[in-house]
Design a protein around this motif. Structure first.
Motif, PDB file in Angstrom:
ATOM      1  N   PHE A  39      77.520  63.667  59.853  1.00  0.00           N
ATOM      2  CA  PHE A  39      76.188  63.094  60.050  1.00  0.00           C
ATOM      3  C   PHE A  39      76.289  61.581  60.252  1.00  0.00           C
ATOM      4  O   PHE A  39      75.588  61.013  61.102  1.00  0.00           O
ATOM      5  CB  PHE A  39      75.294  63.409  58.856  1.00  0.00           C
ATOM      6  N   ALA A  40      77.136  60.920  59.468  1.00  0.00           N
ATOM      7  CA  ALA A  40      77.273  59.463  59.600  1.00  0.00           C
ATOM      8  C   ALA A  40      77.734  59.088  61.008  1.00  0.00           C
ATOM      9  O   ALA A  40      77.258  58.107  61.593  1.00  0.00           O
ATOM     10  CB  ALA A  40      78.254  58.944  58.562  1.00  0.00           C
ATOM     11  N   ILE A  41      78.663  59.876  61.574  1.00  0.00           N
ATOM     12  CA  ILE A  41      79.152  59.578  62.925  1.00  0.00           C
ATOM     13  C   ILE A  41      78.081  59.848  63.968  1.00  0.00           C
ATOM     14  O   ILE A  41      77.831  59.046  64.865  1.00  0.00           O
ATOM     15  CB  ILE A  41      80.421  60.404  63.215  1.00  0.00           C
ATOM     16  N   LYS A  42      77.416  60.999  63.859  1.00  0.00           N
ATOM     17  CA  LYS A  42      76.417  61.357  64.869  1.00  0.00           C
ATOM     18  C   LYS A  42      75.188  60.448  64.798  1.00  0.00           C
ATOM     19  O   LYS A  42      74.490  60.253  65.793  1.00  0.00           O
ATOM     20  CB  LYS A  42      75.992  62.824  64.708  1.00  0.00           C
ATOM     21  N   PRO A  45      74.483  55.680  66.268  1.00  0.00           N
ATOM     22  CA  PRO A  45      73.705  54.912  67.259  1.00  0.00           C
ATOM     23  C   PRO A  45      72.406  54.340  66.708  1.00  0.00           C
ATOM     24  O   PRO A  45      71.935  53.290  67.171  1.00  0.00           O
ATOM     25  CB  PRO A  45      73.436  55.944  68.360  1.00  0.00           C
ATOM     26  N   THR A  46      71.809  54.992  65.708  1.00  0.00           N
ATOM     27  CA  THR A  46      70.526  54.545  65.167  1.00  0.00           C
ATOM     28  C   THR A  46      70.637  53.167  64.553  1.00  0.00           C
ATOM     29  O   THR A  46      69.769  52.306  64.775  1.00  0.00           O
ATOM     30  CB  THR A  46      70.006  55.562  64.126  1.00  0.00           C
ATOM     31  N   TRP A  47      71.684  52.955  63.756  1.00  0.00           N
ATOM     32  CA  TRP A  47      71.782  51.638  63.103  1.00  0.00           C
ATOM     33  C   TRP A  47      72.671  50.652  63.855  1.00  0.00           C
ATOM     34  O   TRP A  47      72.663  49.458  63.549  1.00  0.00           O
ATOM     35  CB  TRP A  47      72.256  51.803  61.652  1.00  0.00           C
ATOM     36  N   LEU A  48      73.431  51.142  64.861  1.00  0.00           N
ATOM     37  CA  LEU A  48      74.233  50.217  65.677  1.00  0.00           C
ATOM     38  C   LEU A  48      73.435  49.639  66.845  1.00  0.00           C
ATOM     39  O   LEU A  48      73.764  48.563  67.352  1.00  0.00           O
ATOM     40  CB  LEU A  48      75.476  50.926  66.213  1.00  0.00           C
ATOM     41  N   LEU A 158      70.086  52.852  55.979  1.00  0.00           N
ATOM     42  CA  LEU A 158      70.060  51.802  54.949  1.00  0.00           C
ATOM     43  C   LEU A 158      71.421  51.145  54.792  1.00  0.00           C
ATOM     44  O   LEU A 158      71.552  49.918  54.847  1.00  0.00           O
ATOM     45  CB  LEU A 158      69.626  52.405  53.611  1.00  0.00           C
ATOM     46  N   VAL A 159      72.437  51.980  54.612  1.00  0.00           N
ATOM     47  CA  VAL A 159      73.779  51.419  54.383  1.00  0.00           C
ATOM     48  C   VAL A 159      74.266  50.653  55.611  1.00  0.00           C
ATOM     49  O   VAL A 159      74.761  49.513  55.503  1.00  0.00           O
ATOM     50  CB  VAL A 159      74.756  52.551  54.009  1.00  0.00           C
ATOM     51  N   GLY A 160      74.131  51.286  56.794  1.00  0.00           N
ATOM     52  CA  GLY A 160      74.600  50.632  58.015  1.00  0.00           C
ATOM     53  C   GLY A 160      73.889  49.310  58.263  1.00  0.00           C
ATOM     54  O   GLY A 160      74.531  48.286  58.561  1.00  0.00           O
ATOM     55  N   ALA A 161      72.560  49.315  58.120  1.00  0.00           N
ATOM     56  CA  ALA A 161      71.794  48.099  58.388  1.00  0.00           C
ATOM     57  C   ALA A 161      72.120  47.006  57.377  1.00  0.00           C
ATOM     58  O   ALA A 161      72.298  45.831  57.745  1.00  0.00           O
ATOM     59  CB  ALA A 161      70.300  48.421  58.364  1.00  0.00           C
ATOM     60  N   VAL A 175      66.376  39.400  50.842  1.00  0.00           N
ATOM     61  CA  VAL A 175      65.023  39.809  51.224  1.00  0.00           C
ATOM     62  C   VAL A 175      64.981  41.316  51.493  1.00  0.00           C
ATOM     63  O   VAL A 175      64.073  42.021  51.046  1.00  0.00           O
ATOM     64  CB  VAL A 175      64.553  39.025  52.466  1.00  0.00           C
ATOM     65  N   PHE A 176      65.989  41.768  52.209  1.00  0.00           N
ATOM     66  CA  PHE A 176      66.031  43.206  52.527  1.00  0.00           C
ATOM     67  C   PHE A 176      66.259  44.053  51.274  1.00  0.00           C
ATOM     68  O   PHE A 176      65.755  45.164  51.152  1.00  0.00           O
ATOM     69  CB  PHE A 176      67.131  43.477  53.561  1.00  0.00           C
ATOM     70  N   LEU A 177      67.039  43.520  50.363  1.00  0.00           N
ATOM     71  CA  LEU A 177      67.331  44.283  49.152  1.00  0.00           C
ATOM     72  C   LEU A 177      66.112  44.453  48.253  1.00  0.00           C
ATOM     73  O   LEU A 177      66.126  45.251  47.316  1.00  0.00           O
ATOM     74  CB  LEU A 177      68.468  43.607  48.369  1.00  0.00           C
ATOM     75  N   LEU A 178      65.038  43.694  48.526  1.00  0.00           N
ATOM     76  CA  LEU A 178      63.803  43.877  47.753  1.00  0.00           C
ATOM     77  C   LEU A 178      63.137  45.221  48.068  1.00  0.00           C
ATOM     78  O   LEU A 178      62.371  45.748  47.268  1.00  0.00           O
ATOM     79  CB  LEU A 178      62.820  42.738  48.053  1.00  0.00           C
TER      80      LEU A 178
END
Length: 588
Positions: A39-42, A45-48, A158-161, A175-178
């Motif tokens: 799933f992480a590989i497929k 593209p969403t977070w890249l 979340l992790v990728g971004a 800021v994002f970690l809030l």
């Protein structure tokens, strides 16, 4: 032969349902890990895409080498094409694990239902148990599937971004970690209420299942007495309760979703404005591409966290379903046979020694100081008024009930020391209402037996006076009898039940009002069949019509759970006791 031990037997003891789910998935840990990787590989593209988009914008704005544009575009195209094989791998591993988990839980429930006492099954509606096996396990499977589709997607984003933001614009990472702790606080605040509402809704649906099951069973009685409106009023009342519980649950989920959406989008607007100001005034080293990337990532993070929070009711419902299944899996009212002596042969001697038995909800025992010795091959008839204890004695013989006082011996051995499942291989029961299933005549007669020849089946049917109507059926032995034998008359069903008993050649036979609901012609045929069935066997018989038990070796008259008198038909008539009074009343 003992039933195979199931993985969940004696496992569920009220622990957190997540531990039970983890135990169910234990055999699929490798597949689940492989599914998460696929799933992480497929999903990459969403977070890249935002970071590649930012790079391309900076190439255009700063007039960097055009090869950078083609490199970013090519990488995205490769990842998009790779989605297909990795998605199939994910579906096979993740969904397959969920299906196997559901199958294991259903199997555990069915195993436990077979082990639970008959007393439990008389207290708990069959509709409720069916709902647990079908609806609750389905809810768990759906929760697991949605957790994969939506939860892994949200976590990967979340992790990728956050990793990209931490590497490219670390100043914005706090800021994002809030977002995550703010969402978590909202989830924790609502979790207790969601669980309570889900439990309430589940109980209402179980009650509805029980009501509908009851209604369908009673349709012949309802229709015969013109009580359709009464039956519908009962069901409609339950439907209104389910509707109220469902709308209450939907309202809470709606409040949850709205509050989460507002909170996260307010934070997103603040992040966009902050990134724009930082780039405009040069407060931080932020490029135009970074502003676009941060805005896109915040939208992605908002969607990801919202998705995670929207999974809360789904997961809560799935965990509530595990708790519902746990009500059966941890039910202590079991028939314990493990480790007890297996019965390999039965002569048929049964001794009751000062036996007592009382039901949970009764303030007086149903059987009290019951003492009786039955010789192998002897027929004992039990008579008495309703509530005298006749059916309780039969259930004690079968082993459905265990004495609360005294003991019952089978061929000199206390039945408490015996594996009752092995004992019942030598026992047959012909009840008042024959229990048939949707299948052929052959299937019903040979139920549970293998390698039975057609000659053996026909011989049993002939001795049961059933062959004469079987041969007139369209397909003979292969005729489907319908649900609960709906295509057969009461007398025909009863003769099939006798054939089922005959083909097993039991040493102990229990006849419970076997002819009470039959017309005179059918009763005569069934009595002839019963005469052949009882030969050479130890027989316990309860009969509504006293004329059918005159040939019993001994007749025991029960009053308030005790034997008031015992003897042959002639002896009891000469004594002029309670049996004689019953006989006079029957003849009047």
């Amino acid at each position: 032969m003992a039933l195979p031990q199931h993985p969940l037997d004696h496992r569920y003891r009220g622990e957190h349902p997540l531990r039970s789910v983890a135990y169910l998935l234990q055999q699929d840990r490798g597949r689940i890990a492989l599914a998460a990787l696929a799933f992480a590989i497929k999903h990459s593209p969403t977070w890249l895409t935002p970071v590649i988009t930012a790079y391309v914008i900076d190439v255009v704005v700063d007039h960097r080498p055009i090869s950078g544009l083609w490199a970013g575009t090519g990488l995205l195209l490769v990842l998009l094409v790779a989605n297909y094989p990795f998605h199939l791998l994910y579906v096979r591993c993740w969904y397959g694990s969920g299906r196997r988990m559901g199958t294991r839980l259903r199997s555990a429930l069915c195993h436990r239902m077979q082990e639970l006492s008959i007393g439990y099954h008389t207290r708990v509606s069959a509709g409720v148990l069916q709902s647990k096996v079908i609806r609750d396990v389905e809810a768990l499977e759906q929760a697991f599937a949605q957790t994969g589709d939506m939860g892994l997607s949200a976590l990967a984003t979340l992790v990728g971004a956050l990793v990209v933001i931490g590497l490219r614009t670390p100043a914005f990472l706090p800021v994002f970690l809030l977002v995550v702790p703010a969402a978590s606080a909202l989830v924790m605040w609502l979790r207790g209420r969601l669980r309570a509402y889900n439990e309430s809704f589940r109980q209402e649906v179980e009650q509805l299942s029980s009501r509908v099951s009851e209604m369908t069973t009673l349709i012949p009685i309802t229709r015969a007495h013109g009580l359709e409106h009464t039956a519908l009023r009962r069901v409609d009342g339950t439907l209104r309760q389910v509707l109220t519980a469902a709308m209450r649950l939907d309202r809470l989920n709606g409040q949850f979703g709205a509050l989460a959406w507002i909170l996260l989008n307010v934070l997103g607007v603040g992040c966009l404005a902050g990134a724009g100001l930082a780039a405009y005034y040069g407060w931080l080293a932020v490029t135009p591409g970074d502003v676009v990337m941060l805005s896109a990532y915040f939208s992605s993070l908002t969607a990801a966290v919202t998705t995670l929070m929207s999974l809360t009711p789904v997961i809560s419902k799935g965990l509530e379903s595990v708790r519902s299944a746990g009500e059966v899996l941890e039910e202590p009212d079991l028939e314990h046979n493990a480790g007890k002596t297996e019965v390999t042969a039965v002569q048929g001697r049964i001794d009751f020694e000062q036996v007592e038995f009382g039901y949970r909800d009764s303030d007086r025992p149903s059987v009290c100081d019951f003492t009786l010795s039955v010789r192998p091959g002897e027929t004992i008839a039990l008579v008495g008024a309703s509530g005298a204890g006749k059916s309780t004695v039969l259930n004690l013989v079968i082993g459905f009930l265990r004495p609360t006082g005294g003991r019952i011996l089978l061929d000199g051995t206390d039945m408490e020391e015996l594996d009752l499942r092995s004992y019942r291989r030598f026992l047959s029961v012909v009840p008042q209402e024959s229990i048939l299933f949707e299948g052929t005549v052959r299937d019903n007669v040979t139920y549970g037996l293998t390698d039975v020849t057609e000659e053996t089946v026909r011989a049993a049917l002939r001795d049961a006076n059933a062959l004469e109507f079987i041969d007139r059926l369209p397909r003979g032995l292969d005729t489907v009898v319908g649900e609960r034998g709906a295509r057969l008359s009461g007398g025909q069903k009863q003769r099939l039940a006798i054939a089922r008993a005959l083909i097993r050649d039991p040493r102990v036979l229990v006849l419970d009002e076997a002819t009470s609901a039959l017309d005179p012609h059918s009763e005569r045929l069934v009595q002839q069949a019963l005469g052949r069935l009882v030969r050479g066997r130890t027989v316990f018989v309860v009969a509504h019509r006293l004329s059918t038990i005159r040939g019993a070796d001994r007749i025991a008259t029960l009053q308030d759970g005790r034997i008031a008198e015992i003897g042959t038909h002639e002896e009891l008539l000469r004594n002029g006791g309670h049996y004689a009074l019953l006989q006079s009343a029957a003849s009047a």
